[in-house]
Design a protein around this motif. Structure first.
Motif, PDB file in Angstrom:
ATOM      1  N   ILE A 257       0.814  -1.338  -0.137  1.00  0.00           N
ATOM      2  CA  ILE A 257       0.151  -0.015   0.135  1.00  0.00           C
ATOM      3  C   ILE A 257       0.792   1.082   0.297  1.00  0.00           C
ATOM      4  CG2 ILE A 257      -1.806   1.462   1.013  1.00  0.00           C
ATOM      5  CD1 ILE A 257      -2.649  -1.132   2.829  1.00  0.00           C
ATOM      6  N   ALA A 258       0.746   2.245  -1.237  1.00  0.00           N
ATOM      7  CA  ALA A 258       0.974   2.859  -1.591  1.00  0.00           C
ATOM      8  C   ALA A 258       0.635   5.030  -0.654  1.00  0.00           C
ATOM      9  CB  ALA A 258       2.007   3.548  -2.589  1.00  0.00           C
ATOM     10  N   VAL A 259       0.678   5.068   0.448  1.00  0.00           N
ATOM     11  CA  VAL A 259      -0.079   6.581   0.523  1.00  0.00           C
ATOM     12  C   VAL A 259       0.965   7.893  -0.080  1.00  0.00           C
ATOM     13  CG1 VAL A 259      -0.441   7.656   2.573  1.00  0.00           C
ATOM     14  CG2 VAL A 259      -0.484   5.384   3.172  1.00  0.00           C
ATOM     15  N   ILE A 260      -0.287   8.365  -0.787  1.00  0.00           N
ATOM     16  CA  ILE A 260       0.119  10.234  -0.764  1.00  0.00           C
ATOM     17  C   ILE A 260      -0.713  11.316   0.038  1.00  0.00           C
ATOM     18  CG2 ILE A 260       0.224  11.114  -3.193  1.00  0.00           C
ATOM     19  CD1 ILE A 260       0.020   8.739  -4.811  1.00  0.00           C
ATOM     20  N   ASP A 261       0.392  12.154  -0.110  1.00  0.00           N
ATOM     21  CA  ASP A 261      -0.335  12.874  -0.070  1.00  0.00           C
ATOM     22  C   ASP A 261       0.876  14.762   0.051  1.00  0.00           C
ATOM     23  OD1 ASP A 261      -1.342  14.777   1.535  1.00  0.00           O
ATOM     24  OD2 ASP A 261      -0.126  14.581   3.500  1.00  0.00           O
ATOM     25  N   GLY A 262       0.374  15.325  -0.680  1.00  0.00           N
ATOM     26  CA  GLY A 262       0.947  16.534  -1.278  1.00  0.00           C
ATOM     27  C   GLY A 262       1.627  15.950  -2.437  1.00  0.00           C
ATOM     28  N   GLY A 263       1.174  15.182  -3.371  1.00  0.00           N
ATOM     29  CA  GLY A 263       1.796  15.145  -4.874  1.00  0.00           C
ATOM     30  C   GLY A 263       3.117  13.928  -4.470  1.00  0.00           C
ATOM     31  N   ARG A 264       2.873  13.661  -3.632  1.00  0.00           N
ATOM     32  CA  ARG A 264       4.225  11.975  -3.382  1.00  0.00           C
ATOM     33  C   ARG A 264       3.557  11.715  -2.236  1.00  0.00           C
ATOM     34  NH1 ARG A 264       6.590  16.655  -0.908  1.00  0.00           N
ATOM     35  NH2 ARG A 264       8.200  17.287  -2.852  1.00  0.00           N
ATOM     36  N   VAL A 265       4.585   9.861  -2.516  1.00  0.00           N
ATOM     37  CA  VAL A 265       4.370   9.010  -1.699  1.00  0.00           C
ATOM     38  C   VAL A 265       5.085   9.579  -0.245  1.00  0.00           C
ATOM     39  CG1 VAL A 265       5.185   6.910  -1.527  1.00  0.00           C
ATOM     40  CG2 VAL A 265       3.899   6.698  -3.867  1.00  0.00           C
ATOM     41  N   VAL A 266       4.577   9.423   0.823  1.00  0.00           N
ATOM     42  CA  VAL A 266       4.941   9.312   1.384  1.00  0.00           C
ATOM     43  C   VAL A 266       4.733   7.862   3.343  1.00  0.00           C
ATOM     44  CG1 VAL A 266       3.841  12.098   2.128  1.00  0.00           C
ATOM     45  CG2 VAL A 266       2.039   9.576   3.027  1.00  0.00           C
ATOM     46  N   GLU A 267       4.289   6.852   2.535  1.00  0.00           N
ATOM     47  CA  GLU A 267       4.450   5.947   3.626  1.00  0.00           C
ATOM     48  C   GLU A 267       4.083   4.614   2.110  1.00  0.00           C
ATOM     49  OE1 GLU A 267       2.751   7.456   7.832  1.00  0.00           O
ATOM     50  OE2 GLU A 267       1.942   5.503   6.218  1.00  0.00           O
TER      51      GLU A 267
END
Length: 667
Positions: free
Chosen positions: A616-626
């Motif tokens: 699972i990839a978490v996107i926040d602010g246009g980038r992968v954060v986790e």
């Protein structure tokens, strides 16, 4: 400027009920930016009235279209025009000869040589009249067929321009969308299509050829009389042409009242505003406003004629009547033979017929000329917006190691901020990766880039180390099967809706049935009135519509059909938004099981779905954060854990939830 609060569908802009204080440049700007085809065409009519160079260019353009649409059909239409113009002139001569033979027939009887000659002239007149009728029918049929071909050719050119780019960037650009709206609307009214020029110009050419032939004949009678009749006829024709342009501009919304009339009609007769109109009791107001506006809009058409057209018509009537009296006087004095007099009198009648026919086709010609030029302007704009056809790139195979986003950034055209910023992500081949994030985080943008619908603003995407930017788009997409939240509902057969996953393999009955069965839609499709041949649209006889959830299953069957014929990258972008949470989780679990071994990208707001993915990839602010598995991310206690806890709290709310309530929690 006052804008009515209610909106109508079309172009995404409010239609203006009333505009005050706008100069011509303001009106032109509004017409072009808001996609108001009617106002724009009215301006084109006005310009065509004064710019003869543009008129000539439009005629040349139409000649090229005629040749492209069908040289043989164009030649047939031209032949029909020439025959239609020549036969009435020939009939005129034959009738004159028959009148000239009349005295001899009366004196010697039909059995004489003069009688035999007269009978031959009668037969010739009958044959010419039949030929004239046949030529008219031939001209009309050929021109109609040619016009249909021209319209189809122009539509093909527009479709080709729209579909030329590999991506969809141009289809999300407001200016290009406005141009496309103008181009498409050109073909909505059959009587105003560019192809109508084939019919109107053929009629106009026939009228002017007949007019010219009759005028030349009158010159033989008396040069001054012939010139006077020709000049008066040309004056009337010119005034009629000016009137036709005024009326054409009125029909296309050249006046404020006619634009307002169109708006009121569309507002009351179409569904978008129906609820508010009834809730706020606007029905009586709209009907009254429509009637009052109609009366206002007709003032420009029904107002008393100006002096010039009246003077031109009166002049023609006086000149024709004078010429007729002059012919009669000279015939009575013995200066003209009766047969010649009959020819000259018919010439006067043909001059009037030519003027009348040119006036009758004037409005249709002006409308068609304006719509052709308007369409060409739109097509030119689309061509400039989309650019040249892309060159073929390298052919990529299905990913064997990984798909990798390397510092990818992307900003939509005219957007103020980037959707993706220095995003890095690895999608291992043969594994499933779920993408989560808040609305607007860039999840769908990532999918568009992966499908080569857009190119990154910065960074690159690689497939097994090869840059995706250099790959052939069509070949790459043949490796992709996708299910989107707004998947297309084709109003075609069930077979087509599933088989479009791989058009070349639509005859594979076993694969169609297997894809439908895996998507849990086989029994439904088989039970339709005409089984797989049933049209999935209630707007057609024998057709039927499906529910939102059923349509999503059809889209999934389409993707599975593509998988069975070579697709190795599966994209699921909110594909089960129409299903409840449990149904979506079950469907995703089944999908991941069926497509095990494929490279799969899943986007969903529901964590009961994404938790089953390998990563699972978490996107926040246009980038992968986790990035990690569900358990790893929950244990980490970061952004994902917070979103999961928030959504779980909604489902664990102790307050009762009605049985028919669908809970859609967004991360």
């Amino acid at each position: 400027m006052f804008e009515h609060p209610l909106r109508v569908r079309g172009g995404g802009y409010p239609r203006v009920l009333c505009r005050r204080g706008l100069n011509r440049e303001d009106e032109r700007h509004l017409a072009e930016t808001q996609g108001e085809k009617g106002r724009y065409v009215a301006l084109r009519i006005r310009r065509l009235s004064t710019d003869y160079g543009e008129r000539a260019r439009t005629y040349r353009r139409f000649a090229v279209l005629m040749w492209r649409a069908g040289p043989g059909m164009a030649a047939l239409a031209v032949a029909g025009v020439l025959l239609s113009a020549a036969t009435p002139l020939a009939v005129m001569g034959v009738v004159g000869a028959l009148v000239a033979a009349g005295p001899a027939v009366v004196g010697h009887g039909l059995g004489s040589a003069a009688g035999h000659t007269a009978l031959l002239w009668v037969l010739a007149a009958g044959a010419l009249l039949f030929l004239q009728w046949s030529a008219g029918a031939l001209r009309a049929a050929a021109a109609t067929a040619l016009g249909e071909r021209i319209d189809a050719l122009l539509q093909h050119d527009l479709m080709s321009a729209v579909m030329r780019p590999e991506g969809v960037e141009h289809l999300e650009d407001p200016h290009t969308l406005d141009l496309l709206t103008v181009g498409r609307d050109t073909f909505r009214a059959a009587w105003g299509r560019p192809g109508r020029l084939a019919s109107t110009l053929s009629g106009l050419a026939t009228a002017w050829l007949v007019f010219a032939g009759a005028a030349v004949t009158l010159l033989d009678f008396d040069p001054w009389a012939g010139l006077a009749v020709a000049a008066a006829g040309l004056w009337v024709a010119r005034e009629e042409r000016v009137s036709s342009r005024v009326e054409a501009a009125h029909h296309y919304g050249g006046a404020e009242s006619s634009r307002r009339l169109e708006y009121l009609y569309e507002l009351g007769a179409t569904p978008p505003a129906a609820k508010e109109i009834r809730v706020f009791g606007l029905t009586g107001f709209l009907l009254g406003a429509f009637s009052a506006t109609w009366r206002e809009s007709m003032k420009s058409v029904l107002k008393p004629a100006s002096r010039r057209p009246t003077l031109a018509t009166a002049t023609l009537a006086v000149v024709v009547l004078g010429a007729l009296c002059w012919i009669g006087a000279r015939t009575a004095a013995g200066h003209i033979a009766p047969g010649d007099a009959a020819v000259y009198i018919q010439s006067l009648a043909l001059v009037l017929a030519g003027v009348h026919q040119s006036a009758w086709t004037g409005l249709q010609t002006e409308l068609a000329l304006a719509t052709l030029r308007t369409f060409d302007r739109a097509l030119e704009g689309v061509d400039q917006a989309v650019g040249r056809a892309p060159r073929a790139g390298s052919v990529l195979s299905a990913p064997e190691r990984a798909i990798q986003f390397e510092g990818v950034s992307f900003t939509y055209p005219a957007a103020e901020s980037a959707s993706l910023t220095d995003l890095s992500l690895v999608i291992p081949a043969g594994r499933s990766v779920a993408i989560v994030g808040a609305n607007g985080a860039g999840k769908s943008t990532l999918v568009k880039l992966l499908c080569k619908l857009y190119e990154p603003t910065a960074g690159r995407i690689t497939v097994d180390g090869t840059d995706l930017a250099a790959a052939d788009a069509s070949a790459w997409r043949s490796r992709i099967a996708a299910v989107f939240q707004d998947s297309t509902r084709f109003p075609l057969s069930a077979r087509a809706n599933v088989g479009y996953g791989r058009v070349a393999a639509m005859g594979d009955e076993a694969a169609l049935a297997e894809a439908a069965r895996d998507a849990e839609i086989e029994e439904l499709l088989a039970g339709l009135p005409a089984s797989w041949e049933t049209r999935l649209s209630a707007e057609y006889a024998g057709g039927t519509d499906l529910s939102g959830g059923q349509w999503q299953k059809v889209a999934m069957a389409r993707a599975l059909f593509a998988v069975r014929h070579g697709a190795r990258l599966l994209i699921l972008d909110e594909p089960a938004a129409h299903l409840d949470a449990r149904a979506e989780a079950r469907l995703h679990e089944r999908f991941l099981e069926l497509t095990r071994g494929l490279t799969t990208v899943v986007i969903s707001h529901r964590f009961s779905t994404v938790r089953r993915a390998d990563s699972i990839a978490v996107i926040d602010g246009g980038r992968v954060v986790e990035q990690g598995t569900h358990d790893e991310l929950v244990e980490r206690g970061g952004v994902y854990a917070d979103m999961f806890e928030l959504q779980a709290a909604r489902f664990n709310d102790p307050r009762p939830v009605p049985a028919d309530t669908e809970v859609v929690a967004e991360a």
